[in-house]
Motif scaffolding. Structure first.
Motif, PDB file in Angstrom:
ATOM      1  N   LEU A 191       0.835  -1.204   0.000  1.00  0.00           N
ATOM      2  CA  LEU A 191       0.000   0.000   0.000  1.00  0.00           C
ATOM      3  C   LEU A 191       0.866   1.248   0.000  1.00  0.00           C
ATOM      4  N   SER A 192       1.951   1.225   0.765  1.00  0.00           N
ATOM      5  CA  SER A 192       2.856   2.376   0.792  1.00  0.00           C
ATOM      6  C   SER A 192       3.449   2.644  -0.586  1.00  0.00           C
ATOM      7  N   ALA A 193       3.767   1.588  -1.320  1.00  0.00           N
ATOM      8  CA  ALA A 193       4.310   1.756  -2.669  1.00  0.00           C
ATOM      9  C   ALA A 193       3.298   2.439  -3.584  1.00  0.00           C
ATOM     10  N   VAL A 194       2.040   2.046  -3.455  1.00  0.00           N
ATOM     11  CA  VAL A 194       0.983   2.676  -4.260  1.00  0.00           C
ATOM     12  C   VAL A 194       0.855   4.155  -3.901  1.00  0.00           C
ATOM     13  N   VAL A 195       0.876   4.455  -2.595  1.00  0.00           N
ATOM     14  CA  VAL A 195       0.759   5.843  -2.147  1.00  0.00           C
ATOM     15  C   VAL A 195       1.939   6.670  -2.648  1.00  0.00           C
ATOM     16  N   ALA A 196       3.155   6.108  -2.551  1.00  0.00           N
ATOM     17  CA  ALA A 196       4.341   6.834  -3.010  1.00  0.00           C
ATOM     18  C   ALA A 196       4.302   7.041  -4.516  1.00  0.00           C
TER      19      ALA A 196
END
Length: 247
Positions: A216-221
């Motif tokens: 999820l963090s990768a998507v947000v970044a």
């Protein structure tokens, strides 16, 4: 339900907070010198820097808390490190914030604000993907968490400059205040998501926790990269800070 802190009191307080938010926002918009300048959200570029701050706060805190969790979880589900050992492990990544500031300033001067923010988002996303795919290896977790912190440090170092560049001079202080609040909001979201994932997958399911949270963090970044590419102009324009939204 009580273990999660979900009681009639907490639900009532949450509902009251949501109900009072429009009243609070209306009061901020009516003041000439609000502590939280919500009017800055009407300007496209400034709003983009605030959303970037939310994303940066989310990804940075998520990496910190999930890495700490993985390091201290009991073997074989984690690495079984003590609190002190985990702290020593994470010190180099945390110290990277001190090193990336001067580098970020040079990137802004050479490449511009938009590209610097996009670089920060790209590096953060790459590190988060690495943790999601190979975070159960201690050397990989060390390297990829360091990468995330480098990218996040680039974003955090850029944001105060960005809010100043795309704000009217008299609004720089209040706009930076909103930006700091946005970063805190991202941290709060990350804390809630982490608790939800750990509670759903069980504390010892570290591989699943890493995959879900850092995925999820990768998507947000990655969303930072796209948003900045579309919204942030190549050079600051005073008419953009004044609300025209030109590119």
């Amino acid at each position: 339900m009580g273990d999660w802190g979900v009681t009639p009191v907490t639900v009532g307080l949450l509902a009251a907070g949501i109900a009072l938010t429009p009243v609070w926002a209306r009061g901020r918009l009516r003041r000439d010198d609000p502590i939280v300048d919500l009017a800055s959200l009407r300007r496209r570029t400034t709003a983009a820097t605030h959303l970037t701050a939310v994303a940066a706060g989310f990804t940075g805190f998520m990496c910190f808390v999930v890495t700490s969790h993985a390091l201290q979880a009991d073997e074989p589900h984690g690495f079984g490190l003590s609190l002190t050992e985990a702290g020593v492990f994470m010190t180099p990544a945390s110290m990277s914030f001190l090193l990336i500031g001067p580098v970020t300033s040079q990137l802004i001067l050479r490449l511009g604000m938009r590209r610097t923010l996009m670089i920060g988002g790209t590096i953060t996303a790459a590190g988060a993907i690495g943790i999601a795919l190979d975070g159960t290896s201690l050397p990989a977790l060390f390297v990829f968490s360091f990468v995330v912190f480098i990218g996040n440090g680039t974003l955090m170092s850029s944001l105060p400059v960005a809010t100043a560049a795309y704000s009217d001079p008299q609004d720089i202080g209040s706009t930076n205040g909103v930006n700091a609040l946005a970063r805190t909001t991202g941290i709060a979201f990350a804390s809630g998501v982490f608790a939800l994932v750990v509670g759903s997958l069980a504390t010892d399911a570290v591989a699943g926790v890493l995959a879900w949270t850092e995925g999820l963090s990768a998507v947000v970044a990655a969303s930072i990269v796209g948003m900045c590419a579309i919204t942030i102009p190549r050079r600051p324009r005073r008419d953009d800070a004044s609300g025209s939204g030109s590119r």
